[in-house]
Each structure stands twice: as structure tokens, then as C-alpha cells.
Design a protein around this motif. Structure first.
Motif, PDB file in Angstrom:
ATOM      1  N   LEU A   1      10.175   3.493  -9.761  1.00  0.00           N
ATOM      2  CA  LEU A   1       9.004   4.244  -9.310  1.00  0.00           C
ATOM      3  C   LEU A   1       9.335   5.728  -9.130  1.00  0.00           C
ATOM      4  CD1 LEU A   1       7.517   1.742  -6.708  1.00  0.00           C
ATOM      5  CD2 LEU A   1       6.586   2.334  -8.954  1.00  0.00           C
ATOM      6  N   LEU A   2      10.541   6.017  -8.634  1.00  0.00           N
ATOM      7  CA  LEU A   2      10.962   7.406  -8.460  1.00  0.00           C
ATOM      8  C   LEU A   2      11.057   8.119  -9.809  1.00  0.00           C
ATOM      9  CD1 LEU A   2      12.202   9.735  -6.703  1.00  0.00           C
ATOM     10  CD2 LEU A   2      14.405   8.687  -7.176  1.00  0.00           C
ATOM     11  N   PHE A   3      11.723   7.525 -10.780  1.00  0.00           N
ATOM     12  CA  PHE A   3      11.893   8.167 -12.079  1.00  0.00           C
ATOM     13  C   PHE A   3      10.558   8.313 -12.814  1.00  0.00           C
ATOM     14  CE2 PHE A   3      16.306   6.219 -11.807  1.00  0.00           C
ATOM     15  CZ  PHE A   3      16.875   7.395 -11.340  1.00  0.00           C
ATOM     16  N   TRP A   4       9.722   7.263 -12.772  1.00  0.00           N
ATOM     17  CA  TRP A   4       8.423   7.361 -13.437  1.00  0.00           C
ATOM     18  C   TRP A   4       7.531   8.369 -12.726  1.00  0.00           C
ATOM     19  CZ3 TRP A   4       3.471   6.248 -11.663  1.00  0.00           C
ATOM     20  CH2 TRP A   4       2.476   6.399 -12.624  1.00  0.00           C
ATOM     21  N   GLY A   5       7.525   8.349 -11.384  1.00  0.00           N
ATOM     22  CA  GLY A   5       6.704   9.290 -10.627  1.00  0.00           C
ATOM     23  C   GLY A   5       7.122  10.733 -10.862  1.00  0.00           C
ATOM     24  N   ALA A   6       8.431  10.986 -10.967  1.00  0.00           N
ATOM     25  CA  ALA A   6       8.900  12.346 -11.225  1.00  0.00           C
ATOM     26  C   ALA A   6       8.473  12.798 -12.622  1.00  0.00           C
ATOM     27  CB  ALA A   6      10.414  12.419 -11.088  1.00  0.00           C
ATOM     28  N   ALA A   7       8.563  11.907 -13.597  1.00  0.00           N
ATOM     29  CA  ALA A   7       8.122  12.260 -14.949  1.00  0.00           C
ATOM     30  C   ALA A   7       6.625  12.556 -14.965  1.00  0.00           C
ATOM     31  CB  ALA A   7       8.450  11.125 -15.916  1.00  0.00           C
ATOM     32  N   PHE A   8       5.840  11.765 -14.235  1.00  0.00           N
ATOM     33  CA  PHE A   8       4.397  11.984 -14.163  1.00  0.00           C
ATOM     34  C   PHE A   8       4.084  13.311 -13.477  1.00  0.00           C
ATOM     35  CE2 PHE A   8       0.287  11.688 -12.067  1.00  0.00           C
ATOM     36  CZ  PHE A   8      -0.524  11.283 -13.113  1.00  0.00           C
ATOM     37  N   ALA A   9       4.755  13.590 -12.350  1.00  0.00           N
ATOM     38  CA  ALA A   9       4.512  14.830 -11.604  1.00  0.00           C
ATOM     39  C   ALA A   9       4.858  16.052 -12.441  1.00  0.00           C
ATOM     40  CB  ALA A   9       5.315  14.836 -10.306  1.00  0.00           C
ATOM     41  N   LEU A  10       5.855  15.927 -13.308  1.00  0.00           N
ATOM     42  CA  LEU A  10       6.272  17.058 -14.133  1.00  0.00           C
ATOM     43  C   LEU A  10       5.484  17.179 -15.426  1.00  0.00           C
ATOM     44  CD1 LEU A  10      10.095  16.879 -13.483  1.00  0.00           C
ATOM     45  CD2 LEU A  10       8.469  18.547 -12.593  1.00  0.00           C
ATOM     46  N   GLY A  11       4.487  16.281 -15.629  1.00  0.00           N
ATOM     47  CA  GLY A  11       3.563  16.474 -16.735  1.00  0.00           C
ATOM     48  C   GLY A  11       3.594  15.443 -17.844  1.00  0.00           C
ATOM     49  N   SER A  12       4.492  14.474 -17.807  1.00  0.00           N
ATOM     50  CA  SER A  12       4.528  13.477 -18.870  1.00  0.00           C
ATOM     51  C   SER A  12       3.394  12.474 -18.667  1.00  0.00           C
ATOM     52  CB  SER A  12       5.871  12.745 -18.875  1.00  0.00           C
ATOM     53  OG  SER A  12       5.870  11.766 -19.889  1.00  0.00           O
ATOM     54  N   ARG A  13       2.646  12.207 -19.704  1.00  0.00           N
ATOM     55  CA  ARG A  13       1.536  11.262 -19.624  1.00  0.00           C
ATOM     56  C   ARG A  13       1.689  10.131 -20.646  1.00  0.00           C
ATOM     57  NH1 ARG A  13       1.403  13.759 -15.595  1.00  0.00           N
ATOM     58  NH2 ARG A  13      -0.338  14.925 -14.740  1.00  0.00           N
TER      59      ARG A  13
ATOM     60  N   PHE B   1       9.321  11.245  -3.965  1.00  0.00           N
ATOM     61  CA  PHE B   1      10.642  11.110  -3.352  1.00  0.00           C
ATOM     62  C   PHE B   1      10.547  10.371  -2.019  1.00  0.00           C
ATOM     63  CE2 PHE B   1      14.081  12.710  -0.643  1.00  0.00           C
ATOM     64  CZ  PHE B   1      15.168  12.315  -1.409  1.00  0.00           C
ATOM     65  N   LEU B   2       9.597  10.763  -1.170  1.00  0.00           N
ATOM     66  CA  LEU B   2       9.443  10.088   0.117  1.00  0.00           C
ATOM     67  C   LEU B   2       9.005   8.636  -0.063  1.00  0.00           C
ATOM     68  CD1 LEU B   2       7.808  12.933   2.218  1.00  0.00           C
ATOM     69  CD2 LEU B   2      10.126  12.035   2.407  1.00  0.00           C
ATOM     70  N   GLY B   3       8.140   8.393  -1.033  1.00  0.00           N
ATOM     71  CA  GLY B   3       7.730   7.014  -1.314  1.00  0.00           C
ATOM     72  C   GLY B   3       8.900   6.138  -1.746  1.00  0.00           C
ATOM     73  N   ALA B   4       9.761   6.685  -2.586  1.00  0.00           N
ATOM     74  CA  ALA B   4      10.945   5.922  -3.016  1.00  0.00           C
ATOM     75  C   ALA B   4      11.881   5.674  -1.844  1.00  0.00           C
ATOM     76  CB  ALA B   4      11.672   6.664  -4.137  1.00  0.00           C
ATOM     77  N   ALA B   5      12.020   6.647  -0.954  1.00  0.00           N
ATOM     78  CA  ALA B   5      12.886   6.470   0.215  1.00  0.00           C
ATOM     79  C   ALA B   5      12.349   5.390   1.138  1.00  0.00           C
ATOM     80  CB  ALA B   5      13.027   7.792   0.968  1.00  0.00           C
ATOM     81  N   VAL B   6      11.035   5.307   1.275  1.00  0.00           N
ATOM     82  CA  VAL B   6      10.432   4.288   2.135  1.00  0.00           C
ATOM     83  C   VAL B   6      10.511   2.905   1.480  1.00  0.00           C
ATOM     84  CG1 VAL B   6       8.211   3.503   3.081  1.00  0.00           C
ATOM     85  CG2 VAL B   6       8.913   5.886   3.342  1.00  0.00           C
ATOM     86  N   LEU B   7      10.373   2.852   0.175  1.00  0.00           N
ATOM     87  CA  LEU B   7      10.312   1.567  -0.530  1.00  0.00           C
ATOM     88  C   LEU B   7      11.671   1.002  -0.915  1.00  0.00           C
ATOM     89  CD1 LEU B   7       7.259   2.258  -2.853  1.00  0.00           C
ATOM     90  CD2 LEU B   7       7.338   0.831  -0.793  1.00  0.00           C
TER      91      LEU B   7
END
Length: 184
Positions: A135-147, A117-123
Motif C-alpha cells: 500500500l505504501l509503494f502503490w500510494g506513493a506512486a499514485f501521489a507522485l502522478g502514476s495512474r 506514509f502515516l497510513g502504512a505506519a498504522v497498518l
């Protein structure tokens, strides 16, 4: 006539004041939410009342109305919750069947989501909303376990572009397009 009985056991030590205070705070931990709501209410009210507003307002409802109502509502809810907690009220524990309360919190996931979230806010300014949103949507999916590295970035890009188009083009809410929007 009864005679007072004395306890033959040695006097038990009284609990330390710090332990008693800690126990009271643990029993009234919901007061932390009251403090958070109060601080948030004061911040909202202070911001609303110091807002620079144009004098040529038409009608009784101006730009300060909603923030003042929300700030006052936060303070009222904080006061009512504090009163309930001090009278002995307690929130119900989580009873969801998929939640194991004996397990510790998953701080890795929380920190990954916060970082994304902070990375998306900065970028968002240098890259624009479509790229930062992807990047926010993909990063959230990755953080929640999707590979699924073959499909997740593509879905994130489509969701981000559709969100950008809806807000920027249809609703008229300007979002930064970034360097990629100049090419498209």
C-alpha cells in the motif's frame, strides 16, 4: 565653509518595528534550520545519555557512542550554520532547470505522501509489512502522478514482498508478516 543643507521634503516615516523584524527574519530564514538541527541534536543526546545500557560492555565503543557522536555533530553543524548565517552567508537558490520557483508548492502531493506514509505506519502491525508496504509503494506512486492501475499494484506487491524477504529472511531483521504470511 559649507552650510548644511536641509531636506525640503517632509520627514519620511520610519518603518514599523514589526516590518523591520519581519524583514530581518526573512533575510535570516536559514536560522530556522539551525533551530531544527539544535532541537534534533538535543533530543538525540538526551535519548542517548538516558539510554539503559548493560554494564558488561566490551571495548570502548558501546551502544551510546554513535548517538552521542551524531547528537554532538548536529549541535556543531547547527552552531556553525548559525554563525555563517549571522555573518551574512546565504544558501544558494535552487537552480535546477526543472524547478519553477515562481510556482507555489504542490501541497496536494505532499499531503498525499504524508497520508500514505502515516497510513502504512498504522497498518503495519495489523496487516504486516508485505501488505502495508505494498500500500505504501502503490500510494506513493499514485501521489507522485502514476495512474497505471493495471501495473502499479502488482509492482508494489512484488517490491514489498522482495523487501520483506531480504530483510526478514536474509538479513535477519524481523518484520511483522501479518495474516498473509501465515497463508503463504
Amino acid at each position: 565653509m559649507t552650510t548644511p543643507t536641509t531636506d525640503p521634503s517632509p520627514a519620511s516615516p520610519s518603518p514599523a518595528p514589526a516590518a523591520g523584524r519581519r524583514s530581518w527574519l526573512r533575510d535570516h530564514s536559514e536560522l530556522g534550520v539551525c533551530v531544527l538541527l539544535s532541537v534534533l541534536g538535543v533530543l538525540v543526546l538526551a535519548d542517548a545519555l538516558t539510554m539503559d545500557v548493560d554494564i558488561t560492555q566490551r571495548g570502548p565503543v558501546g551502544p551510546r557512542t554513535v548517538p552521542v557522536v551524531v547528537g554532538a555533530g548536529l549541535l556543531v553543524v547547527a552552531a556553525l550554520l548559525a554563525l555563517d548565517v549571522l555573518r551574512g552567508g546565504r544558501g544558494q537558490a535552487e537552480t535546477g532547470e526543472d524547478v519553477d520557483l515562481s510556482e507555489p508548492a504542490d501541497w496536494r502531493t505532499v499531503l498525499l505522501l504524508a497520508g500514505v506514509f502515516l497510513g502504512a505506519a498504522v497498518l503495519i502491525d495489523p496487516l504486516g509489512f508485505p501488505a502495508a508496504g505494498a500500500l505504501l509503494f502503490w500510494g506513493a506512486a499514485f501521489a507522485l502522478g502514476s495512474r497505471r492501475f493495471d501495473r502499479d499494484p502488482l509492482i508494489a506487491a512484488v517490491v514489498s514482498l522482495v523487501t520483506y524477504a531480504v530483510f526478514d529472511k536474509l538479513l535477519g531483521v524481523p518484520l511483522p508478516g501479518g495474516p498473509l504470511m501465515g497463508v503463504l
